[in-house]
Design an enzyme around this catalytic site. Structure first.
Site, PDB file in Angstrom:
ATOM      1  N   SER A  40       0.801  -1.225   0.000  1.00  0.00           N
ATOM      2  CA  SER A  40       0.000   0.000   0.000  1.00  0.00           C
ATOM      3  C   SER A  40       0.830   1.268   0.000  1.00  0.00           C
ATOM      4  O   SER A  40       0.377   2.311  -0.489  1.00  0.00           O
ATOM      5  CB  SER A  40      -0.939   0.009   1.213  1.00  0.00           C
ATOM      6  OG  SER A  40      -0.211  -0.155   2.416  1.00  0.00           O
ATOM      7  N   HIS A 271      -0.869   6.335   6.006  1.00  0.00           N
ATOM      8  CA  HIS A 271      -0.312   6.065   4.678  1.00  0.00           C
ATOM      9  C   HIS A 271       0.101   7.370   4.000  1.00  0.00           C
ATOM     10  O   HIS A 271      -0.359   8.452   4.371  1.00  0.00           O
ATOM     11  CB  HIS A 271      -1.337   5.338   3.798  1.00  0.00           C
ATOM     12  CG  HIS A 271      -1.413   3.871   4.063  1.00  0.00           C
ATOM     13  ND1 HIS A 271      -2.078   3.360   5.142  1.00  0.00           N
ATOM     14  CD2 HIS A 271      -0.887   2.808   3.383  1.00  0.00           C
ATOM     15  CE1 HIS A 271      -1.976   2.033   5.127  1.00  0.00           C
ATOM     16  NE2 HIS A 271      -1.254   1.682   4.073  1.00  0.00           N
TER      17      HIS A 271
END
Length: 289
Positions: A40, A271
């Site tokens: 990711s 993230h």
């Protein structure tokens, strides 16, 4: 037709912005067939615009591989990164929501001449375990290090012990990359800094104060494992993103490359955001230049 034209104009505007974000004074290296592999932190969950092949990989059209390919003007660019991937998903099909992602190494061919890979954080469920556990322990000892203590058993840091196996896993993956793409320049991309070296921001990064240093040490251990795997491989270049992301951690406000605990329309929790992807692309480009 008018709506379609508006979307086209918007996409072109984003691409123009991304292209102009790079310095143009460095000589541009030439690569013809670029393949991006990873998890990711490569895919870019929730960063617009998201691809649908498959939707469950949460792969962005503006992640660092896409920006790097744009800067390099590669005639052929393939991104098979997928959120949740670990080293096992390089050679096995990864099941995701509403579909599956084929083994990532299947994208490699004899004429592939550039490969970037960002992998390791999901091996042993290290990343998910930390972000799924540490915030919940903060209340028990806000000024201490309850998460570090939780994962220390009989004097052994079990998270860092897991990372020891990750190094061997990455080394094996790199060998398979060279076997499938023997001509390729291979970059092993490290993970950028999540927490600052000093100070805290519990509203954004809800770890106990003493666990910030531990989180940094875990990231450093993971990046060291990637670097050692690249060194052992002998034909892979490690790209350090932890050092140059100093000042761009989740606590850095508008300068942050990493999102905090909240879900944003343009970045998943913990993230990289679009600014972070641009920073990572610049670092990778510099490594090639």
């Amino acid at each position: 037709m008018r709506a379609r034209w508006s979307i086209t104009v918007a996409v072109l505007a984003v691409l123009t912005m991304l292209a102009s974000a790079f310095s143009a004074d460095a000589a541009t290296p030439h690569y013809s067939r670029y393949v991006a592999l990873g998890d990711s932190y490569t895919a870019g969950p929730l960063i617009p615009l998201q691809r649908l092949d498959p939707l469950g990989c949460f792969r962005s059209t503006a992640n660092y591989p896409a920006q790097l390919a744009l800067r390099l003007l590669t005639p052929s660019y393939t991104d098979v990164s997928c959120s949740g991937a670990d080293t096992g998903d390089m050679t096995a099909t990864q099941t995701v929501t509403l579909g599956s992602n084929p083994p990532q190494l299947n994208a490699l061919h004899a004429d592939t001449d550039l490969v970037t890979i960002g992998i390791g954080g999901n091996d042993g469920a290290v990343f998910g375990t930390i972000v799924g556990t540490c915030p919940g322990l903060r209340a028990s000892d806000p000024a201490g290090n309850p998460c570090q203590r939780h994962f220390t058993v009989d004097g052994v840091d079990t998270i860092k012990a897991e990372i020891t196996q990750t190094q061997a896993n990455i080394t094996a993956v790199l060998a398979q990359i060279h076997a499938r793409a023997p001509r390729a320049k291979v970059l092993a991309i490290g993970y950028p800094r999540i927490a600052p070296p000093t100070g805290t921001c519990p509203a954004v990064l809800p770890f106990a104060d003493g666990d910030y240093a531990w989180l940094n040490s875990v990231e450093e251990a993971l990046n060291t494992a990637i670097a050692k795997a690249a060194a052992a491989d002998g034909a892979t270049s490690y790209v350090d993103t932890f050092t140059p992301s100093l000042g761009h951690d989740a606590c850095a406000g508008p300068a942050a490359w990493i999102n905090g605990q909240s879900i944003q329309p343009t970045a998943a929790p913990y993230h990289p955001n679009l600014r972070g992807m641009t920073g990572l692309a610049r670092i990778a480009y510099a490594a090639l230049s």
